[in-house]
Design an enzyme around this catalytic site. Structure first.
Site, PDB file in Angstrom:
ATOM      1  N   ARG A 162       0.837  -1.227   0.000  1.00  0.00           N
ATOM      2  CA  ARG A 162       0.000   0.000   0.000  1.00  0.00           C
ATOM      3  C   ARG A 162       0.864   1.266   0.000  1.00  0.00           C
ATOM      4  NH1 ARG A 162      -2.424  -3.772  -0.837  1.00  0.00           N
ATOM      5  NH2 ARG A 162      -4.360  -4.523   0.094  1.00  0.00           N
ATOM      6  N   SER A 237     -10.784  -0.970   3.759  1.00  0.00           N
ATOM      7  CA  SER A 237      -9.945  -1.148   4.957  1.00  0.00           C
ATOM      8  C   SER A 237      -9.450   0.219   5.417  1.00  0.00           C
ATOM      9  CB  SER A 237      -8.717  -2.005   4.639  1.00  0.00           C
ATOM     10  OG  SER A 237      -9.134  -3.234   4.126  1.00  0.00           O
ATOM     11  N   GLU A 333      -4.763   3.447   6.344  1.00  0.00           N
ATOM     12  CA  GLU A 333      -4.511   3.229   4.909  1.00  0.00           C
ATOM     13  C   GLU A 333      -5.217   4.345   4.115  1.00  0.00           C
ATOM     14  OE1 GLU A 333      -5.306  -0.787   3.362  1.00  0.00           O
ATOM     15  OE2 GLU A 333      -6.213   0.127   1.603  1.00  0.00           O
TER      16      GLU A 333
HETATM   17  C1  LIG Z   1     -15.538  -0.958  -0.363  1.00  0.00           C
HETATM   18  C2  LIG Z   1     -14.095  -0.652  -0.646  1.00  0.00           C
HETATM   19  C3  LIG Z   1     -13.198  -1.689  -0.825  1.00  0.00           C
HETATM   20  C4  LIG Z   1     -11.846  -1.417  -1.104  1.00  0.00           C
HETATM   21  N1  LIG Z   1     -11.001  -2.465  -1.278  1.00  0.00           N
HETATM   22  C5  LIG Z   1      -9.695  -2.242  -1.553  1.00  0.00           C
HETATM   23  C6  LIG Z   1      -8.802  -3.331  -1.756  1.00  0.00           C
HETATM   24  O1  LIG Z   1      -9.185  -4.492  -1.731  1.00  0.00           O
HETATM   25  N2  LIG Z   1      -7.493  -3.053  -2.015  1.00  0.00           N
HETATM   26  C7  LIG Z   1      -7.022  -1.764  -2.089  1.00  0.00           C
HETATM   27  O2  LIG Z   1      -5.826  -1.598  -2.336  1.00  0.00           O
HETATM   28  N3  LIG Z   1      -7.854  -0.708  -1.903  1.00  0.00           N
HETATM   29  C8  LIG Z   1      -9.171  -0.914  -1.643  1.00  0.00           C
HETATM   30  N4  LIG Z   1     -10.016   0.143  -1.435  1.00  0.00           N
HETATM   31  C9  LIG Z   1      -9.479   1.520  -1.467  1.00  0.00           C
HETATM   32  C10 LIG Z   1      -9.655   2.241  -2.821  1.00  0.00           C
HETATM   33  O3  LIG Z   1     -10.609   1.601  -3.609  1.00  0.00           O
HETATM   34  C11 LIG Z   1      -8.349   2.307  -3.625  1.00  0.00           C
HETATM   35  O4  LIG Z   1      -7.328   2.889  -2.851  1.00  0.00           O
HETATM   36  C12 LIG Z   1      -8.499   3.112  -4.918  1.00  0.00           C
HETATM   37  O5  LIG Z   1      -7.348   2.976  -5.712  1.00  0.00           O
HETATM   38  C13 LIG Z   1      -8.766   4.594  -4.681  1.00  0.00           C
HETATM   39  O6  LIG Z   1      -9.089   5.168  -5.926  1.00  0.00           O
HETATM   40  P1  LIG Z   1      -9.900   6.513  -6.050  1.00  0.00           P
HETATM   41  O7  LIG Z   1      -9.863   6.913  -7.495  1.00  0.00           O
HETATM   42  O8  LIG Z   1     -11.244   6.378  -5.452  1.00  0.00           O
HETATM   43  O9  LIG Z   1      -8.987   7.475  -5.169  1.00  0.00           O
HETATM   44  P2  LIG Z   1      -9.364   8.825  -4.391  1.00  0.00           P
HETATM   45  O10 LIG Z   1     -10.011   8.460  -3.093  1.00  0.00           O
HETATM   46  O11 LIG Z   1     -10.101   9.754  -5.275  1.00  0.00           O
HETATM   47  O12 LIG Z   1      -7.916   9.413  -4.108  1.00  0.00           O
HETATM   48  C14 LIG Z   1      -6.999   8.780  -3.240  1.00  0.00           C
HETATM   49  C15 LIG Z   1      -5.727   9.645  -3.157  1.00  0.00           C
HETATM   50  O13 LIG Z   1      -5.111   9.727  -4.438  1.00  0.00           O
HETATM   51  C16 LIG Z   1      -5.039  11.072  -4.929  1.00  0.00           C
HETATM   52  N5  LIG Z   1      -5.378  10.996  -6.367  1.00  0.00           N
HETATM   53  C17 LIG Z   1      -6.549  10.569  -6.925  1.00  0.00           C
HETATM   54  N6  LIG Z   1      -6.448  10.534  -8.279  1.00  0.00           N
HETATM   55  C18 LIG Z   1      -5.186  10.936  -8.580  1.00  0.00           C
HETATM   56  C19 LIG Z   1      -4.459  11.108  -9.815  1.00  0.00           C
HETATM   57  N7  LIG Z   1      -5.011  10.845 -11.012  1.00  0.00           N
HETATM   58  N8  LIG Z   1      -3.170  11.551  -9.754  1.00  0.00           N
HETATM   59  C20 LIG Z   1      -2.584  11.818  -8.545  1.00  0.00           C
HETATM   60  N9  LIG Z   1      -3.220  11.694  -7.360  1.00  0.00           N
HETATM   61  C21 LIG Z   1      -4.513  11.246  -7.366  1.00  0.00           C
HETATM   62  C22 LIG Z   1      -6.045  11.851  -4.084  1.00  0.00           C
HETATM   63  O14 LIG Z   1      -5.660  13.213  -3.941  1.00  0.00           O
HETATM   64  C23 LIG Z   1      -6.001  11.096  -2.753  1.00  0.00           C
HETATM   65  O15 LIG Z   1      -4.914  11.528  -1.971  1.00  0.00           O
HETATM   66  C24 LIG Z   1     -11.384  -0.079  -1.178  1.00  0.00           C
HETATM   67  C25 LIG Z   1     -12.298   0.976  -1.015  1.00  0.00           C
HETATM   68  C26 LIG Z   1     -13.640   0.695  -0.749  1.00  0.00           C
HETATM   69  C27 LIG Z   1     -14.605   1.828  -0.587  1.00  0.00           C
END
Ligand SMILES: Cc1cc2nc3c(=O)[nH]c(=O)nc-3n(C[C@H](O)[C@H](O)[C@H](O)COP(=O)(O)OP(=O)(O)OC[C@H]3O[C@@H](n4cnc5c(N)ncnc54)[C@H](O)[C@@H]3O)c2cc1C
Length: 337
Positions: A162, A237, A333
């Site tokens: 992570r 998580s 995380e």
């Molecule tokens: C139900 C659920 C289950 C999940 N299961 C997992 C799992 O099994 N494994 C896992 O690893 N994660 C899991 N996650 C966490 C999440 O899905 C991941 O971390 C995902 O990659 C986040 O993507 P996002 O686009 O929603 O990020 P965001 O929440 O929009 O952003 C996260 C961070 O990245 C930055 N950011 C976003 N886009 C960019 C970009 N294009 N360039 C630079 N910075 C950026 C933001 O500023 C922020 O700091 C889960 C989440 C949920 C809600």
């Protein structure tokens, strides 16, 4: 492109927290992104993907740029592999299903993870024994201040559990605009040994699974274990599983002989944070509208109108209790904003 002011982010974060962006803009192309950066050189910027890995504890006093760049294609191939490029704003799960539909292997265990493709390198998303670093080739990014276009190859991303360079050395400096993965066209290396995948496949009487079978098994397991953010606000998580020095772990194990653990290396051991939280009695507890999920102690939830601060208080309460009980510091995380 319209820049909105005092814009509600409630539907842009999976916790469903009400918080406002001072300014908000959605960008749909690289040109739009460059224009926004050029025309707003001094405004503070905050980058938003699918909002599934953040806890908003306050309004965001910045220009929030919602990266919505779309497009995915096979950019190169040989007999064994295909190189696939996706723009940052593609939904991750839809992208995974698209690769499986073309019989491209490598991402099937990462089915149903929320969020966008462009965010996946930031915390090297992982599940069921696979991380994106296993098929990641490179990502392209724009430097927010200079607008320099930079390519980050796999070895430059410093992927860990992570973790990546984007959460550390170059935190908040770049906007990831696209990602390239190398996927198998044949001789797929299916990884079914982790979690309940084998049991799920056996229940469905599948002995020779395809990519689609593995993906469906992962989807079924995830749906049975994790709350759907559309029904109950959450960010997956909330804490990382702590990695301890073996010598420190052995001291804790003397006091708590049943503590589960996985050996990471000769010197390190990983402990499931969910177990620690459950043992400390937090599973299913509710404090107003903030709480800990009833089936999954690692997942903090918003029952409706919790504020980010209320969820953060629950998180701190858990961290302090785990530290007092086990002497283990568990880290979030989720990005606390
Ligand atoms: C139900 C659920 C289950 C999940 N299961 C997992 C799992 O099994 N494994 C896992 O690893 N994660 C899991 N996650 C966490 C999440 O899905 C991941 O971390 C995902 O990659 C986040 O993507 P996002 O686009 O929603 O990020 P965001 O929440 O929009 O952003 C996260 C961070 O990245 C930055 N950011 C976003 N886009 C960019 C970009 N294009 N360039 C630079 N910075 C950026 C933001 O500023 C922020 O700091 C889960 C989440 C949920 C809600």
């Amino acid at each position: 492109m319209e820049i909105h002011t005092d814009y509600s982010l409630k539907t842009y974060n999976t916790f469903g927290i009400e918080a406002k962006a001072k300014q908000f803009v959605a960008v749909h192309s690289l040109v739009e992104l460059q224009t926004i950066l050029t025309e707003n050189p001094t405004n503070k910027k905050f980058i938003l993907g699918g909002g599934s890995n953040m806890l908003l504890t306050q309004n965001i006093d910045a220009l929030v740029i919602h990266v919505d760049l779309k497009g995915k294609e096979v950019i190169d191939e040989n007999d064994d592999y295909a190189w696939v490029e996706s723009q940052a704003g593609e939904n991750w799960h839809e992208f995974v299903l698209w690769t499986i539909d073309q019989n491209l292997g490598g991402l099937e265990n990462l089915s149903l993870i929320p969020g966008n493709v462009g965010t996946t390198p930031i915390q090297n998303i992982g599940a069921y024994g696979v991380e994106i670093k296993d098929s990641f080739v490179l990502c392209e990014a724009l430097h927010i201040e200079t607008q320099e276009h930079v390519v980050f190859k796999k070895e430059e991303c410093k992927f860990g559990y992570r973790e990546s360079i984007f959460k550390n050395e170059v935190k908040d400096e770049f906007i990831i605009t696209s990602v390239v993965f190398k996927l198998t066209k044949r001789n797929h290396q299916l990884n079914t040994s982790y979690g309940a995948i084998e049991t799920e496949l056996a229940n469905q009487h599948i002995s020779k699974p395809t990519l689609k079978d593995v993906s469906n098994a992962v989807i079924a397991i995830r749906k049975s274990k994790l709350p759907d953010p559309k029904e109950l606000g959450n960010s997956g998580s909330f804490f990382k599983n702590p990695v301890l020095l073996k010598t420190d772990f052995e001291k804790i194990q003397k006091q708590f002989p049943v503590i589960p653990h996985y050996v990471v290396s000769d010197t390190e051991v990983k402990v499931p944070a969910g177990w620690l939280i459950e043992q400390a009695g937090f599973k299913g507890k509710r404090f107003g509208d903030a709480g800990i999920h009833k089936n999954q102690a690692l997942v903090l939830v918003n029952y409706g109108h919790a504020t980010g601060q209320e969820i953060l208080e629950v998180a701190h309460n858990i961290q302090e209790t785990i530290l007092k009980t086990y002497g283990i510091q568990i880290e979030a995380e989720v990005n606390i904003i």
